[in-house]
Design a protein around this motif. Structure first.
Motif, PDB file in Angstrom:
ATOM      1  N   ALA A  39      37.127   5.879 -22.465  1.00  0.00           N
ATOM      2  CA  ALA A  39      38.117   5.246 -21.577  1.00  0.00           C
ATOM      3  C   ALA A  39      39.375   6.104 -21.517  1.00  0.00           C
ATOM      4  N   ALA A  40      39.800   6.615 -22.679  1.00  0.00           N
ATOM      5  CA  ALA A  40      41.027   7.427 -22.734  1.00  0.00           C
ATOM      6  C   ALA A  40      40.888   8.664 -21.854  1.00  0.00           C
ATOM      7  N   SER A  41      39.696   9.290 -21.866  1.00  0.00           N
ATOM      8  CA  SER A  41      39.532  10.516 -21.078  1.00  0.00           C
ATOM      9  C   SER A  41      39.622  10.190 -19.584  1.00  0.00           C
ATOM     10  N   LYS A  42      39.021   9.078 -19.187  1.00  0.00           N
ATOM     11  CA  LYS A  42      39.056   8.701 -17.768  1.00  0.00           C
ATOM     12  C   LYS A  42      40.481   8.315 -17.337  1.00  0.00           C
ATOM     13  N   LEU A  43      41.174   7.568 -18.178  1.00  0.00           N
ATOM     14  CA  LEU A  43      42.532   7.137 -17.832  1.00  0.00           C
ATOM     15  C   LEU A  43      43.480   8.333 -17.817  1.00  0.00           C
ATOM     16  N   GLY A  44      43.281   9.238 -18.770  1.00  0.00           N
ATOM     17  CA  GLY A  44      44.102  10.450 -18.806  1.00  0.00           C
ATOM     18  C   GLY A  44      43.918  11.261 -17.535  1.00  0.00           C
ATOM     19  N   GLU A  45      42.659  11.344 -17.122  1.00  0.00           N
ATOM     20  CA  GLU A  45      42.335  12.102 -15.902  1.00  0.00           C
ATOM     21  C   GLU A  45      43.022  11.483 -14.671  1.00  0.00           C
ATOM     22  N   ALA A  46      43.176  10.149 -14.709  1.00  0.00           N
ATOM     23  CA  ALA A  46      43.804   9.447 -13.578  1.00  0.00           C
ATOM     24  C   ALA A  46      45.331   9.471 -13.676  1.00  0.00           C
ATOM     25  N   GLY A  47      45.871  10.210 -14.636  1.00  0.00           N
ATOM     26  CA  GLY A  47      47.322  10.376 -14.729  1.00  0.00           C
ATOM     27  C   GLY A  47      48.012   9.324 -15.576  1.00  0.00           C
ATOM     28  N   PHE A  48      47.239   8.522 -16.313  1.00  0.00           N
ATOM     29  CA  PHE A  48      47.859   7.513 -17.177  1.00  0.00           C
ATOM     30  C   PHE A  48      48.347   8.169 -18.464  1.00  0.00           C
ATOM     31  N   SER A  49      49.389   7.561 -19.027  1.00  0.00           N
ATOM     32  CA  SER A  49      49.837   8.008 -20.340  1.00  0.00           C
ATOM     33  C   SER A  49      49.160   7.094 -21.372  1.00  0.00           C
ATOM     34  N   VAL A  50      48.303   7.681 -22.209  1.00  0.00           N
ATOM     35  CA  VAL A  50      47.405   6.873 -23.050  1.00  0.00           C
ATOM     36  C   VAL A  50      47.714   7.079 -24.534  1.00  0.00           C
ATOM     37  N   VAL A  51      47.824   5.961 -25.253  1.00  0.00           N
ATOM     38  CA  VAL A  51      47.920   6.039 -26.716  1.00  0.00           C
ATOM     39  C   VAL A  51      46.747   5.257 -27.305  1.00  0.00           C
ATOM     40  N   VAL A  52      45.976   5.933 -28.174  1.00  0.00           N
ATOM     41  CA  VAL A  52      44.843   5.284 -28.847  1.00  0.00           C
ATOM     42  C   VAL A  52      45.291   4.925 -30.263  1.00  0.00           C
ATOM     43  N   LEU A  53      45.100   3.663 -30.631  1.00  0.00           N
ATOM     44  CA  LEU A  53      45.459   3.209 -31.981  1.00  0.00           C
ATOM     45  C   LEU A  53      44.190   3.023 -32.800  1.00  0.00           C
ATOM     46  N   GLU A  54      44.044   3.788 -33.834  1.00  0.00           N
ATOM     47  CA  GLU A  54      42.792   3.788 -34.616  1.00  0.00           C
ATOM     48  C   GLU A  54      43.096   3.457 -36.081  1.00  0.00           C
ATOM     49  N   ALA A  55      42.386   2.469 -36.606  1.00  0.00           N
ATOM     50  CA  ALA A  55      42.646   1.987 -37.972  1.00  0.00           C
ATOM     51  C   ALA A  55      42.253   2.999 -39.049  1.00  0.00           C
ATOM     52  N   ARG A  56      41.147   3.690 -38.816  1.00  0.00           N
ATOM     53  CA  ARG A  56      40.679   4.625 -39.849  1.00  0.00           C
ATOM     54  C   ARG A  56      41.491   5.929 -39.789  1.00  0.00           C
ATOM     55  N   ASN A  57      41.200   6.798 -40.755  1.00  0.00           N
ATOM     56  CA  ASN A  57      41.905   8.090 -40.758  1.00  0.00           C
ATOM     57  C   ASN A  57      41.169   9.125 -39.909  1.00  0.00           C
ATOM     58  N   ARG A  58      40.235   8.649 -39.090  1.00  0.00           N
ATOM     59  CA  ARG A  58      39.460   9.557 -38.237  1.00  0.00           C
ATOM     60  C   ARG A  58      39.076   8.809 -36.975  1.00  0.00           C
ATOM     61  N   ILE A  59      38.756   9.557 -35.922  1.00  0.00           N
ATOM     62  CA  ILE A  59      38.204   8.916 -34.733  1.00  0.00           C
ATOM     63  C   ILE A  59      36.672   8.875 -34.870  1.00  0.00           C
ATOM     64  N   GLY A  60      36.014   8.194 -33.958  1.00  0.00           N
ATOM     65  CA  GLY A  60      34.543   8.201 -33.947  1.00  0.00           C
ATOM     66  C   GLY A  60      33.914   6.864 -34.293  1.00  0.00           C
ATOM     67  N   GLY A  61      34.604   6.046 -35.093  1.00  0.00           N
ATOM     68  CA  GLY A  61      34.072   4.728 -35.449  1.00  0.00           C
ATOM     69  C   GLY A  61      32.687   4.818 -36.055  1.00  0.00           C
ATOM     70  N   ARG A  62      31.712   4.208 -35.373  1.00  0.00           N
ATOM     71  CA  ARG A  62      30.351   4.174 -35.920  1.00  0.00           C
ATOM     72  C   ARG A  62      29.586   5.482 -35.669  1.00  0.00           C
ATOM     73  N   ILE A  63      30.285   6.499 -35.226  1.00  0.00           N
ATOM     74  CA  ILE A  63      29.741   7.865 -35.216  1.00  0.00           C
ATOM     75  C   ILE A  63      30.430   8.602 -36.363  1.00  0.00           C
ATOM     76  N   LEU A  64      29.642   9.063 -37.306  1.00  0.00           N
ATOM     77  CA  LEU A  64      30.217   9.757 -38.464  1.00  0.00           C
ATOM     78  C   LEU A  64      29.214  10.802 -38.951  1.00  0.00           C
ATOM     79  N   THR A  65      29.521  12.071 -38.683  1.00  0.00           N
ATOM     80  CA  THR A  65      28.607  13.163 -39.038  1.00  0.00           C
ATOM     81  C   THR A  65      29.211  13.988 -40.171  1.00  0.00           C
TER      82      THR A  65
END
Ligand SMILES: Cc1cc2nc3c(=O)[nH]c(=O)nc-3n(C[C@H](O)[C@H](O)[C@H](O)COP(=O)(O)OP(=O)(O)OC[C@H]3O[C@@H](n4cnc5c(N)ncnc54)[C@H](O)[C@@H]3O)c2cc1C
Length: 470
Positions: A39-65
């Protein structure tokens, strides 16, 4: 005195607020999993100013490699397979230049302690094909009893029934007594459209996809605040105030649109627990009702790296000309870890044990080392190996407890009986102010997957862009 304390607390929140977002084109995204990043990439592309708030110390959530130090193979703690050729995954991976390989190899079965090549797929497919979502909904177990009763306990039919249940619990992490045939049939139809029976992996695992999105959001100026746990969203039409904390610092941010990408189990849980967000005022009744119709599946997976691929020399007792050297999947009747897989066509000495639903519930109560021990015992048992020998070959065991992780509280979602329309209702924007994404909100039949989560993020971004333009 009470009032003073509250006022002081409120004042401290304001002065320590990390940032106030008042810009009309600013949006906040709660959750930096793949849905939030898409969603952030699409909104950024549309010129929105986007802040993502993430609880963990990393992005990815249930993706963890992670990467295995000796073979450099990707070790996945969460999502591993790319199911089919969904453009939501293939397009960013191709643009990123990732090397994607199709899963190959042989499927083996251990039935009544006998090892043999699996033959159940066609029979199970034929059973699943009989689910019909134009008839009244029922649980998978009820469907199986009604459509494939086995009063004389025919062993072949019983085996097929057990494999069908194994598919529903294993693939969907779902309780077969709760999951609805409508939801299952719609999911199977959706997967057929993207050749979902084929599976792929990217060379560096799902980390490649995360990196592809990392690059996109960086280019579009999206800000990501990790270690930021959202606790409360106060909202009215056209304005939302998001409160939480980053370590000891209070965070208060405002925006006219907020996208919520929290996992289903967090939306269902009572506020006051770590990770759970309180909405003030409450979310509308229809949304709360839709949450009741969806459930979070449970999965425990353990990835074991051994000194060598010991299974290569194992043969079925009645045919020494065959061996497990090209084994991709191993299906067993074990109560703890019924399913296993290797990294075929790549051949590092890595094997993954998969414990869904009841097995996961039982295992989740144990600690890490008991879970790893149990996985080794299972493997020794089903392949008739000496446990001590197997233990001595083990070099590393990787495990993440998604059930007890406060920011996921389970593996992925499924629809219960009569859940028709629940995803639509869960995903619907509220007063053009609160928007919803995440795998459980996907409305195209791909819940519980990475491509479904991305699709939900794109859909929500389009809703936000549209809401601004009207
Ligand atoms: C063991 C396992 C195996 C899987 N295997 C596959 C597979 O092979 N193929 C496949 O397609 N899918 C698989 N999946 C499912 C897939 O991983 C998910 O569907 C997908 O990653 C979900 O993405 P999401 O963005 O919706 O949710 P998440 O990735 O959970 O993102 C939500 C984010 O919100 C954050 N968050 C939570 N609470 C707060 C809060 N209070 N404040 C701020 N942030 C918060 C979380 O930390 C998280 O980063 C698997 C999942 C698991 C657990």
């Amino acid at each position: 005195m009470q009032l003073d304390a509250e006022a002081a607390f409120f004042f401290s929140m304001i002065v320590t607020a990390t940032q106030a977002q008042n810009d009309e084109k600013s949006v906040l995204i709660i959750g930096g999993g793949i849905a939030g990043l898409a969603a952030a990439s699409k909104l950024g592309e549309a010129g929105f100013s986007v802040v993502v708030l993430e609880a963990r110390n990393r992005i990815g959530g249930r993706i963890l490699t992670q990467h295995d130090s000796s073979s450099d193979a990707a070790i996945e703690f969460g999502a591993e397979f790319i199911h089919g050729i969904a453009p939501e995954i293939w397009e960013p991976l191709q643009q990123y230049g990732a090397e994607v390989t199709e899963v190959e190899g042989e499927s083996w079965c251990v039935t009544d302690k006998k090892l043999s090549p699996c033959k159940f797929f066609a029979q199970v497919d034929a059973m699943l094909d009989k689910m019909n979502d134009s008839q009244p909904d029922e649980s998978f177990l009820t469907f199986l009893q009604r459509r494939f009763p086995n009063p004389n306990r025919d062993p072949e039919l019983e085996e097929a029934r057990q494999h069908a249940i194994g598919y529903v619990t294993g693939f969907n992490a779902a309780d077969p007594g709760l999951v609805g045939t409508h939801w299952l049939a719609q999911g199977i139809r959706a997967e057929e459209k993207i050749e979902g029976q084929r599976a792929f992996r990217s060379k560096n695992g799902y980390e490649d996809l995360l990196n592809a999105f990392r690059k996109r959001i960086a280019r579009r100026g999206v800000k990501v605040r990790t270690n930021t746990v959202v606790e409360r969203v106060g909202w009215r039409r056209g304005r939302a105030e998001v409160m939480g904390h980053n370590g000891d610092d209070r965070v208060v941010l405002t925006a006219s649109q907020v996208l919520v990408t929290l996992p289903l189990a967090l939306l269902k849980a009572a506020p006051g627990q770590l990770g759970v967000v309180e909405f003030v005022p409450h979310l509308p009744k229809e949304k709360v009702e839709s949450l009741e119709k969806l459930e979070m599946g449970q999965v425990v997976r353990v990835v074991l790296r051994f000194r060598h691929r010991f299974w290569e020399t194992i043969s079925p007792p009645n045919d020494q000309s065959k061996s497990l050297s090209n084994m991709s999947f191993l299906f067993t009747q074990d109560e703890s870890f019924p399913t296993w897989w290797t990294t075929m066509p790549r051949k590092p000495p890595i094997i993954t044990g998969w414990a869904p639903f009841r097995s996961a519930e039982r295992l989740a109560a144990l600690g890490r080392s008991s879970i790893v021990k149990k996985s080794l015992r299972t493997l020794a048992n089903v392949l008739e190996l000496n446990l001590k020998g197997l233990e001595s070959w083990l070099e590393e065991a990787c495990f993440h407890d998604w059930q007890n992780d406060p920011f996921s509280r389970g593996a992925y979602s499924y629809g219960k009986v009569d859940a028709d329309g629940a995803q639509q209702s869960l995903s619907a924007p509220v007063e053009n102010t609160l928007f919803f994404a995440g795998e459980a909100t996907d409305t195209s039949g791909h819940n519980g997957t990475v491509h479904g989560a991305i699709a939900s993020g794109y859909r929500a971004a389009e809703e936000m862009i549209y809401a601004r333009s009207t």
